[in-house]
Design an enzyme around this catalytic site. Structure first.
Site, short mmCIF file in Angstrom:
data_model
loop_
_atom_site.label_atom_id
_atom_site.label_comp_id
_atom_site.label_asym_id
_atom_site.label_seq_id
_atom_site.Cartn_x
_atom_site.Cartn_y
_atom_site.Cartn_z
N ARG A 103 -64.00 1.04 -1.20
CA ARG A 103 -65.34 0.46 -1.17
C ARG A 103 -65.27 -0.98 -0.68
O ARG A 103 -64.53 -1.80 -1.22
CB ARG A 103 -65.91 0.51 -2.60
N THR A 107 -70.40 -4.99 1.34
CA THR A 107 -71.48 -4.02 1.64
C THR A 107 -71.56 -2.90 0.59
O THR A 107 -72.56 -2.21 0.51
CB THR A 107 -71.24 -3.36 3.00
N ASP A 199 -62.61 -2.46 -13.02
CA ASP A 199 -62.12 -1.76 -11.83
C ASP A 199 -61.09 -0.70 -12.25
O ASP A 199 -60.00 -1.02 -12.71
CB ASP A 199 -61.48 -2.77 -10.87
N ASP A 202 -57.62 -0.79 -10.42
CA ASP A 202 -56.78 -1.92 -10.83
C ASP A 202 -56.26 -1.75 -12.25
O ASP A 202 -55.11 -2.06 -12.55
CB ASP A 202 -57.58 -3.23 -10.73
C1 PRP Z 1 -63.81 2.80 -6.91
C2 PRP Z 1 -63.89 4.11 -7.65
C3 PRP Z 1 -64.76 4.95 -6.75
C4 PRP Z 1 -65.70 3.94 -6.17
C5 PRP Z 1 -67.02 4.07 -6.87
O1 PRP Z 1 -62.88 2.87 -5.90
O2 PRP Z 1 -62.65 4.68 -7.93
O3 PRP Z 1 -64.03 5.62 -5.73
O4 PRP Z 1 -65.15 2.64 -6.42
O5 PRP Z 1 -67.96 3.23 -6.31
P1 PRP Z 1 -69.23 3.78 -5.52
O6 PRP Z 1 -69.84 4.87 -6.34
O7 PRP Z 1 -70.12 2.56 -5.44
O8 PRP Z 1 -68.79 4.24 -4.17
P2 PRP Z 1 -62.47 1.65 -4.95
O9 PRP Z 1 -63.22 1.73 -3.67
O10 PRP Z 1 -62.57 0.36 -5.71
O11 PRP Z 1 -60.99 1.97 -4.56
P3 PRP Z 1 -59.66 2.12 -5.48
O12 PRP Z 1 -59.79 3.42 -6.23
O13 PRP Z 1 -58.60 2.16 -4.45
O14 PRP Z 1 -59.56 0.94 -6.39
N1 URA Z 2 -65.53 1.00 -9.09
C1 URA Z 2 -64.89 0.66 -10.24
O1 URA Z 2 -63.67 0.80 -10.34
N2 URA Z 2 -65.61 0.18 -11.26
C2 URA Z 2 -66.95 0.01 -11.20
O2 URA Z 2 -67.56 -0.44 -12.19
C3 URA Z 2 -67.61 0.35 -10.00
C4 URA Z 2 -66.87 0.85 -8.97
#
Ligand code: PRP
Ligand code: URA
Length: 208
Positions: A103, A107, A199, A202
């Site tokens: 994400r 944006t 997150d 993380d």
């Molecule tokens: C996080 C989470 C989802 C997404 C959700 O991933 O694991 O995939 O955000 O957000 P959305 O519904 O607004 O799309 P992230 O993009 O942070 O990647 P990561 O799992 O690599 O940390």
């Molecule tokens: N992705 C995450 O990991 N946490 C949130 O709260 C939203 C998106």
């Protein structure tokens, strides 16, 4: 929100509390996420169709059951990886695809960086694993890709869902049931779920 299944189980509520707590360390976080993933897998399995088969016990023949459809698990990288182990323990013959989405922090739109799933999805039940359903952008993009490749029987498994993400999924993919351990209040201005758990990627991988 007829398509939404919120798991109402005391052990899950206890574990979601552990996951929310900012003092929870990485190993405890992983263990709680693993336990919640088992509970979600079991809840989803209530919807699986069965075929009857004959089984020979040491004493006699009787009726047994097998899962009708091939199950395909699709974790959304990275955070979705944390749910795979528990699902595979419960469904050991599942196939596993992967979708890579990141994400964009400004944006909030998902950037697509990886796709690998079984070629023939038409006959399968495809379960997308992603702990967080926030804006819904990542979930919608995942099902867009999977449906393009033939998936027509799909489920979303998540840990925490925001109303905004559920609304988006219901408007773009109304056929996809959503299973979650918690329906939270709202998103903040940075697209994080409130109260949420921060997150998920993380916290799972210790990259804070
Ligand atoms: C996080 C989470 C989802 C997404 C959700 O991933 O694991 O995939 O955000 O957000 P959305 O519904 O607004 O799309 P992230 O993009 O942070 O990647 P990561 O799992 O690599 O940390
Ligand atoms: N992705 C995450 O990991 N946490 C949130 O709260 C939203 C998106």
């Amino acid at each position: 929100m007829s398509n939404l299944f919120v798991i109402n189980n005391p052990l899950v509520k206890r574990d979601v509390t552990i996951l929310r707590d900012k003092e929870t360390n990485t190993s405890t976080f992983r263990a709680a996420l693993n336990r919640v993933s088992y509970a979600i897998a079991i809840e989803i399995a209530n919807s699986f169709e069965l075929d009857e088969i004959e089984v020979q016990t040491p004493l006699e023949k009787t009726v047994g059951y097998k899962i009708k459809k091939q199950i395909v698990l699709v974790p959304v990288l990275r955070a979705g990886l944390s749910m795979v182990d528990a699902f595979l323990k419960m469904i050991p013959d599942a196939n596993v695809g992967h979708i890579g989405l990141q994400r964009d922090e400004i944006t909030l739109k998902p950037i697509d960086y990886y796709y690998k799933a079984p070629k023939k999805l038409e006959e399968s039940l495809t379960i997308v694993l992603d702990p967080m359903l926030a804006t819904g952008g990542s979930a919608v993009a995942s099902f867009n890709s999977l449906k393009q490749k033939g998936a027509n029987n799909c489920i979303l498994a998540c840990l925490i869902a925001a109303p905004e993400g559920i609304e988006k999924m219901n408007s773009v993919h109304p056929d996809v049931p959503i299973y979650t351990a918690s329906l939270d209040r709202q998103l903040n201005e940075f697209g994080y779920i409130l109260p949420g758990l921060g997150d998920a990627g993380d916290r799972t991988f210790g990259t804070l």
